[in-house]
Scaffold this motif. Structure first.
Motif, PDB file in Angstrom:
ATOM      1  N   PRO A  10       7.319  31.375  19.138  1.00  0.00           N
ATOM      2  CA  PRO A  10       7.841  30.266  18.330  1.00  0.00           C
ATOM      3  C   PRO A  10       8.268  29.080  19.198  1.00  0.00           C
ATOM      4  O   PRO A  10       8.825  29.251  20.283  1.00  0.00           O
ATOM      5  N   SER A  11       7.974  27.892  18.684  1.00  0.00           N
ATOM      6  CA  SER A  11       8.375  26.668  19.385  1.00  0.00           C
ATOM      7  C   SER A  11       9.733  26.204  18.880  1.00  0.00           C
ATOM      8  O   SER A  11       9.950  26.116  17.666  1.00  0.00           O
ATOM      9  N   ILE A  12      10.605  25.845  19.820  1.00  0.00           N
ATOM     10  CA  ILE A  12      11.935  25.360  19.430  1.00  0.00           C
ATOM     11  C   ILE A  12      11.970  23.837  19.271  1.00  0.00           C
ATOM     12  O   ILE A  12      13.033  23.250  19.123  1.00  0.00           O
ATOM     13  N   ILE A  38       7.523  20.478  26.523  1.00  0.00           N
ATOM     14  CA  ILE A  38       8.052  19.452  27.424  1.00  0.00           C
ATOM     15  C   ILE A  38       7.179  18.205  27.327  1.00  0.00           C
ATOM     16  O   ILE A  38       5.982  18.248  27.616  1.00  0.00           O
ATOM     17  N   MET A  39       7.785  17.091  26.902  1.00  0.00           N
ATOM     18  CA  MET A  39       7.051  15.827  26.705  1.00  0.00           C
ATOM     19  C   MET A  39       7.769  14.710  27.457  1.00  0.00           C
ATOM     20  O   MET A  39       9.000  14.666  27.473  1.00  0.00           O
ATOM     21  N   ASP A  40       6.954  13.818  28.046  1.00  0.00           N
ATOM     22  CA  ASP A  40       7.522  12.809  28.950  1.00  0.00           C
ATOM     23  C   ASP A  40       7.391  11.365  28.447  1.00  0.00           C
ATOM     24  O   ASP A  40       7.691  10.427  29.180  1.00  0.00           O
ATOM     25  N   LEU A  69       3.664  22.123  29.139  1.00  0.00           N
ATOM     26  CA  LEU A  69       3.964  20.847  29.780  1.00  0.00           C
ATOM     27  C   LEU A  69       3.003  19.754  29.316  1.00  0.00           C
ATOM     28  O   LEU A  69       1.831  19.749  29.691  1.00  0.00           O
ATOM     29  N   MET A  70       3.520  18.842  28.500  1.00  0.00           N
ATOM     30  CA  MET A  70       2.736  17.684  28.041  1.00  0.00           C
ATOM     31  C   MET A  70       3.269  16.475  28.789  1.00  0.00           C
ATOM     32  O   MET A  70       3.959  15.622  28.234  1.00  0.00           O
ATOM     33  N   VAL A  71       2.963  16.453  30.102  1.00  0.00           N
ATOM     34  CA  VAL A  71       3.505  15.432  31.001  1.00  0.00           C
ATOM     35  C   VAL A  71       2.395  14.966  31.939  1.00  0.00           C
ATOM     36  O   VAL A  71       1.441  15.699  32.202  1.00  0.00           O
ATOM     37  N   THR A 140      -4.359  22.830  18.298  1.00  0.00           N
ATOM     38  CA  THR A 140      -4.901  22.706  16.943  1.00  0.00           C
ATOM     39  C   THR A 140      -4.254  21.538  16.199  1.00  0.00           C
ATOM     40  O   THR A 140      -4.367  21.430  14.977  1.00  0.00           O
ATOM     41  N   VAL A 141      -3.550  20.679  16.964  1.00  0.00           N
ATOM     42  CA  VAL A 141      -3.110  19.345  16.509  1.00  0.00           C
ATOM     43  C   VAL A 141      -3.154  18.461  17.756  1.00  0.00           C
ATOM     44  O   VAL A 141      -3.241  18.966  18.874  1.00  0.00           O
ATOM     45  N   GLU A 142      -3.059  17.157  17.570  1.00  0.00           N
ATOM     46  CA  GLU A 142      -2.889  16.241  18.701  1.00  0.00           C
ATOM     47  C   GLU A 142      -1.489  16.492  19.244  1.00  0.00           C
ATOM     48  O   GLU A 142      -0.519  16.436  18.471  1.00  0.00           O
ATOM     49  N   PRO A 143      -1.329  16.800  20.538  1.00  0.00           N
ATOM     50  CA  PRO A 143       0.025  17.105  21.022  1.00  0.00           C
ATOM     51  C   PRO A 143       0.978  15.918  20.867  1.00  0.00           C
ATOM     52  O   PRO A 143       0.562  14.771  20.936  1.00  0.00           O
ATOM     53  N   GLY A 144       2.232  16.225  20.657  1.00  0.00           N
ATOM     54  CA  GLY A 144       3.252  15.170  20.563  1.00  0.00           C
ATOM     55  C   GLY A 144       4.324  15.450  19.528  1.00  0.00           C
ATOM     56  O   GLY A 144       5.480  15.143  19.751  1.00  0.00           O
ATOM     57  N   PHE A 145       3.926  16.059  18.414  1.00  0.00           N
ATOM     58  CA  PHE A 145       4.892  16.228  17.324  1.00  0.00           C
ATOM     59  C   PHE A 145       4.681  17.543  16.589  1.00  0.00           C
ATOM     60  O   PHE A 145       3.554  18.030  16.503  1.00  0.00           O
ATOM     61  N   GLY A 146       5.785  18.072  16.056  1.00  0.00           N
ATOM     62  CA  GLY A 146       5.693  19.237  15.190  1.00  0.00           C
ATOM     63  C   GLY A 146       5.324  18.802  13.777  1.00  0.00           C
ATOM     64  O   GLY A 146       5.305  17.605  13.464  1.00  0.00           O
ATOM     65  N   GLY A 147       5.018  19.771  12.953  1.00  0.00           N
ATOM     66  CA  GLY A 147       4.807  19.500  11.537  1.00  0.00           C
ATOM     67  C   GLY A 147       3.492  18.848  11.155  1.00  0.00           C
ATOM     68  O   GLY A 147       3.349  18.344  10.044  1.00  0.00           O
ATOM     69  N   GLN A 148       2.509  18.849  12.059  1.00  0.00           N
ATOM     70  CA  GLN A 148       1.217  18.250  11.721  1.00  0.00           C
ATOM     71  C   GLN A 148       0.282  19.288  11.104  1.00  0.00           C
ATOM     72  O   GLN A 148       0.517  20.484  11.180  1.00  0.00           O
ATOM     73  N   LYS A 149      -0.806  18.770  10.553  1.00  0.00           N
ATOM     74  CA  LYS A 149      -1.764  19.631   9.852  1.00  0.00           C
ATOM     75  C   LYS A 149      -2.679  20.362  10.845  1.00  0.00           C
ATOM     76  O   LYS A 149      -3.197  19.756  11.781  1.00  0.00           O
ATOM     77  N   ASP A 175      -1.880  26.289  19.112  1.00  0.00           N
ATOM     78  CA  ASP A 175      -0.609  25.576  18.968  1.00  0.00           C
ATOM     79  C   ASP A 175      -0.813  24.364  18.076  1.00  0.00           C
ATOM     80  O   ASP A 175      -1.568  23.455  18.420  1.00  0.00           O
ATOM     81  N   GLY A 176      -0.104  24.369  16.940  1.00  0.00           N
ATOM     82  CA  GLY A 176      -0.138  23.226  16.034  1.00  0.00           C
ATOM     83  C   GLY A 176      -0.560  23.618  14.631  1.00  0.00           C
ATOM     84  O   GLY A 176      -1.666  24.111  14.419  1.00  0.00           O
ATOM     85  N   GLY A 177       0.363  23.459  13.688  1.00  0.00           N
ATOM     86  CA  GLY A 177       0.040  23.705  12.283  1.00  0.00           C
ATOM     87  C   GLY A 177      -0.135  25.172  11.928  1.00  0.00           C
ATOM     88  O   GLY A 177      -0.724  25.500  10.894  1.00  0.00           O
TER      89      GLY A 177
HETATM   90  C1  DX5 Z   1       3.048  19.832  19.548  1.00  0.00           C
HETATM   91  C2  DX5 Z   1       3.663  21.022  20.220  1.00  0.00           C
HETATM   92  C3  DX5 Z   1       3.801  22.204  19.360  1.00  0.00           C
HETATM   93  C4  DX5 Z   1       4.711  22.020  18.169  1.00  0.00           C
HETATM   94  C5  DX5 Z   1       4.121  22.841  17.084  1.00  0.00           C
HETATM   95  O1  DX5 Z   1       2.650  18.918  20.499  1.00  0.00           O
HETATM   96  O2  DX5 Z   1       2.884  21.402  21.342  1.00  0.00           O
HETATM   97  O3  DX5 Z   1       4.206  23.342  20.104  1.00  0.00           O
HETATM   98  O4  DX5 Z   1       6.020  22.430  18.379  1.00  0.00           O
HETATM   99  O5  DX5 Z   1       4.780  22.554  15.911  1.00  0.00           O
HETATM  100  P1  DX5 Z   1       4.218  23.008  14.507  1.00  0.00           P
HETATM  101  O6  DX5 Z   1       4.119  24.506  14.543  1.00  0.00           O
HETATM  102  O7  DX5 Z   1       5.207  22.487  13.548  1.00  0.00           O
HETATM  103  O8  DX5 Z   1       2.849  22.377  14.354  1.00  0.00           O
END
Ligand code: DX5
Ligand code: ZN
Length: 220
Positions: A10-12, A38-40, A69-71, A140-149, A175-177
């Motif tokens: 799980p992602s925090i 981790i995002m920069d 690490l998304m840096v 499985t999403v563009e990295p950067g934010f939670g809650g994407q499709k 990772d993602g959605g």
């Molecule tokens: C997005 C992060 C994910 C994010 C996933 O860039 O790498 O780890 O926390 O969030 P959900 O599960 O809400 O898509």
């Protein structure tokens, strides 16, 4: 489907930032590792924890940390995260200057080494690093934010990666959605390690959701 052990990480990112230790405590026992994003604000348009803050989280967590690490400056930071005691450290292929050296460096400090690709990056060129990799991460999403499709079109990449690694003990993470509705799709394609952020922390009972996700993936 059989062969691989299912892991829920799980992602925090979507947890309450002010109470991160108690947020981790809610899911620590039922999680394989805790995924720390981790995002920069350079590699992705968002910022999360700096190294000192992350070190405190790594030390406080009763369950090993899976650092994603998304840096931009990933070659040096990855080593710091391994030294800090992360169970796993994942670097992005798009950010690393020397993938070979950095993966070796992570392992030499006792952490598992992960290699991630963004949705627009093909995995083909990176499968050759298999011998240095303990986990591939297909975003499985563009990295950067939670809650994407969830991007189901990434399943082709997951299938290709599974075909390449077979039953070698290399984890295949998505990772993602990831939610109760999408986890089976990713499992079917061959993923065995699942990040879930908003699905877990927007749930009234995060630990129950982790178990539900595990159960759903195991039933495939
Ligand atoms: C997005 C992060 C994910 C994010 C996933 O860039 O790498 O780890 O926390 O969030 P959900 O599960 O809400 O898509
Ligand atoms: Zn992540």
């Amino acid at each position: 489907m059989s062969g691989q052990h299912i892991r829920i990480t799980p992602s925090i990112l979507s947890a309450d930032r002010e109470n991160i230790v108690s947020e981790i405590a809610k899911i620590a026992e039922v999680s394989d590792l805790i995924h720390l994003d981790i995002m920069d604000n350079r590699f992705v348009p968002n910022q999360t924890w700096n190294l000192a803050e992350a070190q405190a989280i790594i030390s406080a967590s009763p369950t090993l940390i899976d650092a994603h690490l998304m840096v931009e400056d990933v070659d040096t930071l990855a080593i710091e995260y391994a030294i800090a005691g992360s169970g796993s450290v994942t670097i992005h292929a798009e950010a690393a200057l020397d993938i070979n050296k950095t993966l070796r460096g992570i392992r030499s400090h006792g952490a598992r080494a992960g290699l991630a690709v963004k949705p627009g990056t093909p995995i083909e060129n990176y499968l050759e690093f298999s011998d240095l990799v303990d986990m591939f991460l297909i975003m499985t999403v563009e990295p950067g934010f939670g809650g994407q499709k969830f991007m189901s079109e990434m399943m082709e990449k997951v299938r290709l990666t599974r075909k390449s690694i077979g039953d070698r003990p290399i984890w295949l993470q998505v990772d993602g959605g990831i939610s109760i509705d999408t986890i089976a799709i990713a499992r079917e394609a061959g993923a065995d390690t699942f990040v879930a952020g908003s699905a877990v922390f927007n749930s009234p009972e995060p630990s129950v959701m982790v178990e539900m996700l595990r159960h759903r993936a195991s039933a495939v």
